[in-house]
Each structure stands twice: as structure tokens, then as C-alpha cells.
Scaffold this motif. Structure first.
Motif, short mmCIF file in Angstrom:
data_model
loop_
_atom_site.label_atom_id
_atom_site.label_comp_id
_atom_site.label_asym_id
_atom_site.label_seq_id
_atom_site.Cartn_x
_atom_site.Cartn_y
_atom_site.Cartn_z
N ASN A 147 61.27 -0.16 51.62
CA ASN A 147 61.03 -0.67 50.27
C ASN A 147 62.08 -1.73 49.95
O ASN A 147 63.27 -1.50 50.16
N ILE A 148 61.62 -2.87 49.44
CA ILE A 148 62.56 -3.91 49.05
C ILE A 148 62.97 -3.65 47.60
O ILE A 148 62.19 -3.85 46.67
N SER A 149 64.17 -3.16 47.44
CA SER A 149 64.72 -2.85 46.12
C SER A 149 65.52 -4.07 45.65
O SER A 149 65.09 -5.21 45.85
N SER A 150 66.67 -3.85 45.06
CA SER A 150 67.48 -4.96 44.54
C SER A 150 68.82 -4.41 44.07
O SER A 150 68.95 -3.22 43.76
N VAL A 151 69.80 -5.29 43.96
CA VAL A 151 71.04 -4.89 43.30
C VAL A 151 70.74 -4.47 41.86
O VAL A 151 71.49 -3.69 41.26
N ALA A 152 69.62 -4.97 41.32
CA ALA A 152 69.22 -4.61 39.95
C ALA A 152 68.80 -3.15 39.84
O ALA A 152 68.64 -2.64 38.73
N GLY A 153 68.62 -2.49 40.98
CA GLY A 153 68.35 -1.06 40.96
C GLY A 153 69.62 -0.23 41.03
O GLY A 153 69.57 1.00 40.96
N ARG A 154 70.76 -0.91 41.16
CA ARG A 154 72.06 -0.22 41.28
C ARG A 154 73.00 -0.54 40.14
O ARG A 154 73.79 0.30 39.73
N VAL A 155 72.95 -1.78 39.66
CA VAL A 155 73.78 -2.20 38.53
C VAL A 155 72.90 -2.98 37.56
O VAL A 155 71.88 -3.54 37.94
N GLY A 156 73.29 -2.99 36.30
CA GLY A 156 72.52 -3.73 35.32
C GLY A 156 72.69 -5.23 35.46
O GLY A 156 73.77 -5.72 35.79
N LEU A 157 71.60 -5.96 35.23
CA LEU A 157 71.64 -7.42 35.16
C LEU A 157 71.14 -7.84 33.77
O LEU A 157 70.18 -7.26 33.26
N ALA A 158 71.77 -8.81 33.19
CA ALA A 158 71.44 -9.21 31.82
C ALA A 158 69.98 -9.63 31.69
O ALA A 158 69.43 -10.32 32.55
N LYS A 159 69.37 -9.20 30.60
CA LYS A 159 68.04 -9.65 30.17
C LYS A 159 66.95 -9.44 31.23
O LYS A 159 66.04 -10.25 31.36
N THR A 160 67.06 -8.37 31.98
CA THR A 160 66.03 -8.03 32.97
C THR A 160 65.72 -6.53 32.88
O THR A 160 65.72 -5.83 33.88
N THR A 161 65.47 -6.05 31.68
CA THR A 161 65.32 -4.62 31.43
C THR A 161 64.26 -3.97 32.30
O THR A 161 64.52 -2.97 32.98
N ALA A 162 63.05 -4.50 32.26
CA ALA A 162 61.95 -3.89 33.00
C ALA A 162 62.18 -3.98 34.51
O ALA A 162 61.88 -3.05 35.25
N TYR A 163 62.73 -5.10 34.96
CA TYR A 163 62.99 -5.29 36.39
C TYR A 163 64.03 -4.28 36.88
O TYR A 163 63.86 -3.65 37.93
N CYS A 164 65.12 -4.11 36.12
CA CYS A 164 66.15 -3.14 36.51
C CYS A 164 65.57 -1.73 36.52
O CYS A 164 65.87 -0.94 37.43
N ALA A 165 64.77 -1.40 35.52
CA ALA A 165 64.16 -0.07 35.46
C ALA A 165 63.25 0.16 36.66
O ALA A 165 63.26 1.25 37.26
N ALA A 166 62.47 -0.85 37.01
CA ALA A 166 61.54 -0.72 38.14
C ALA A 166 62.30 -0.55 39.45
O ALA A 166 61.97 0.32 40.27
N LYS A 167 63.32 -1.36 39.67
CA LYS A 167 64.06 -1.29 40.93
C LYS A 167 64.89 0.00 41.01
O LYS A 167 65.08 0.56 42.10
N GLY A 168 65.40 0.47 39.87
CA GLY A 168 66.07 1.76 39.86
C GLY A 168 65.09 2.86 40.26
O GLY A 168 65.45 3.79 40.99
#
Length: 258
Positions: A147-168
Motif C-alpha cells: 500500500n502506498i501510504s504517505s508521511v501524511a499518515g504519520r505526521v500532520g500536514l497543514a490544510k490536508t485534513t482528509a488526506y492525512c486521515a485517509a493515509k493514517g
């Protein structure tokens, strides 16, 4: 007798589905599997993009098929997996790469429709592909999912709420499926990239404020090239990682080390 050491060459002849495999990072991953001798199946929504990518991979000597599919639709994903089994008789590897992140908005300005669109593609789409390809792998007693996740699944990134939630969600889904399927012969792992230079991030990189801020924040001082993610993906899909499951490998230039 010790387990026979094998590597990327074990991917020769394997049937590999790459969702979102016709452009950007997915295209580099598809090229990598084709060069390793795998039978690559490109899945995506745009027929013209799929045809162009498939033609180029075939011209370079790769074995490739392409299928139009929308990972947010269960009917579409089920049809994709059935078509691959009909064509090749099995599914050995699934790479869940398809994803979107079209908005840069604060949570309070994000509409429910925008939230759902990102969750449906980036999280539900991963679940659906794992579910239907996983059934085929479980029946065969073997398989590997990356699965291609992201650093956004490990730490918060500004103004990407849904993306961070999905990758988490992808991060934890990876671990949970690994537990469920470990004794069924199916390994499930993830790769968590940092910012990757593709056509989808050109505008961000060129932005005089945001692009500069990201480059300055990155320990290696640059975006990744798509090709720099391929080795990690091939490793996790190959028999070289035969005792690796439930893991997420950060390929982020040190982003999450700080």
C-alpha cells in the motif's frame, strides 16, 4: 536447511496489479516491475493514459495489460480482479497506488463532498482492492500487497485534513490485514513517501511560498524522484521480504526523522 536467499529476480513471471499505475509514481512502479520480468496490470480511470503507458511499457519489452477501473467503486474493483484472473489465472502482487489530494484547505473550509471524495479514493479504494485481490491470494495461499501510504499518515500536514486521515487509515489497515492474513500466506506492507516530484506536484513545487517551505523542511533539501520509491516497492513485493509483514517503510528523505 536455511531459507534460500532470493531477491528482486523472484518477481519474474509474477502477476502484479498497480492501481493508478499509468502516471506519476505509479508509472515508475509499473516500469520497475516490468523491468523485473513481472506481468504488469495497469489500472486507472483514464483510458487514453492507460493505453499510452501500456504501449510504452510493451515497446520496452515489458509484459503489460491495462484495465479501466475506479477504485472507489466496489463493482469496478471486483470486475478488475476478475478480469486479471481470467487473463493470467492469478494475482501475485497488488500495489495500491491510486490516490488524490486536489485541495489545500483548512478543515473548517472542507466540504463533506470534498472529504468523502478523498476518503473514498485514498482509503476505501485501498480496502476494496485489498479485499478482492486478497480473496484471490488467500485462495492461492500466497501473495503480497504493498500500500502506498504517505508521511501524511504519520505526521500532520497543514490544510490536508482528509488526506492525512485517509493515509493514517491506510497505515493501520496495513497492520490489521497483515495480522489477519499472515497465516494465509499473504503479506501486507506499506511505503510512506514524502513529497514526490510528479506532474501532480508540479504546481506545489513551483509555488514561491509552499514549494520553498517544503524543500527547506526536507532534510535532504528536495522532493523525491518517482524512481527513488521503486526499489522499496519491489523489495516488499519480492521473496527477499518473505518474513516482512505489517510494516510501513518510510521513503521520505528523513522527513519523519525530525
Amino acid at each position: 536447511m536455511p531459507h534460500e536467499l532470493q531477491g528482486i529476480d523472484s518477481l519474474a513471471g509474477k502477476v502484479v496489479i498497480v492501481t493508478g499505475g499509468a502516471r506519476g509514481l505509479g508509472r515508475s512502479i509499473s516500469d520497475g516491475f516490468a523491468m523485473a520480468g513481472a506481468h504488469v496490470v495497469l489500472a486507472g480511470r483514464n483510458r487514453a493514459t492507460l493505453d499510452d503507458a501500456a504501449a510504452q511499457i510493451a515497446a520496452a519489452g515489458g509484459s503489460v495489460l491495462s484495465f479501466q477501473a475506479d477504485v472507489s467503486s466496489e463493482d469496478s474493483v471486483e470486475a478488475l480482479c476478475a478480469a486479471v484472473v481470467e487473463a493470467h489465472g492469478r494475482i501475485d502482487v497488488l500495489v495500491n497506488n491510486a490516490g488524490i489530494n486536489p485541495w489545500y484547505k483548512a478543515a473548517e473550509d472542507t466540504s463533506l463532498e470534498e472529504w468523502r471524495q478523498i476518503i473514498d479514493t485514498n482509503l476505501t479504494g485501498v480496502f476494496l482492492a485489498c479485499k478482492h485481490a486478497g480473496r484471490v491470494m488467500i485462495a492461492a495461499g500466497e501473495g503480497a500487497i504493498v500500500n502506498i501510504s504517505s508521511v501524511a499518515g504519520r505526521v500532520g500536514l497543514a490544510k490536508t485534513t482528509a488526506y492525512c486521515a485517509a493515509k493514517g487509515g491506510v497505515e493501520l489497515l496495513t497492520r490489521q490485514l497483515a495480522l489477519d492474513w499472515a497465516r494465509k500466506g499473504v503479506r501486507v506492507n506499506a511505503i510512506a513517501p514524502g513529497y514526490v516530484q510528479t506532474d501532480l506536484t508540479e504546481g506545489l513545487l513551483a509555488h514561491p511560498v509552499l514549494g520553498k517551505r517544503i524543500v527547506e523542511r526536507a532534510p535532504m533539501g528536495r522532493f523525491a524522484q518517482p524512481s527513488e520509491l521503486v526499489g522499496a516497492c519491489l523489495f516488499l513485493a519480492s521473496s527477499a521480504a518473505s518474513y516482512v509483514t505489517g510494516q510501513s517503510l518510510a521513503v521520505d528523505g528523513g522527513w519523519t526523522a525530525a
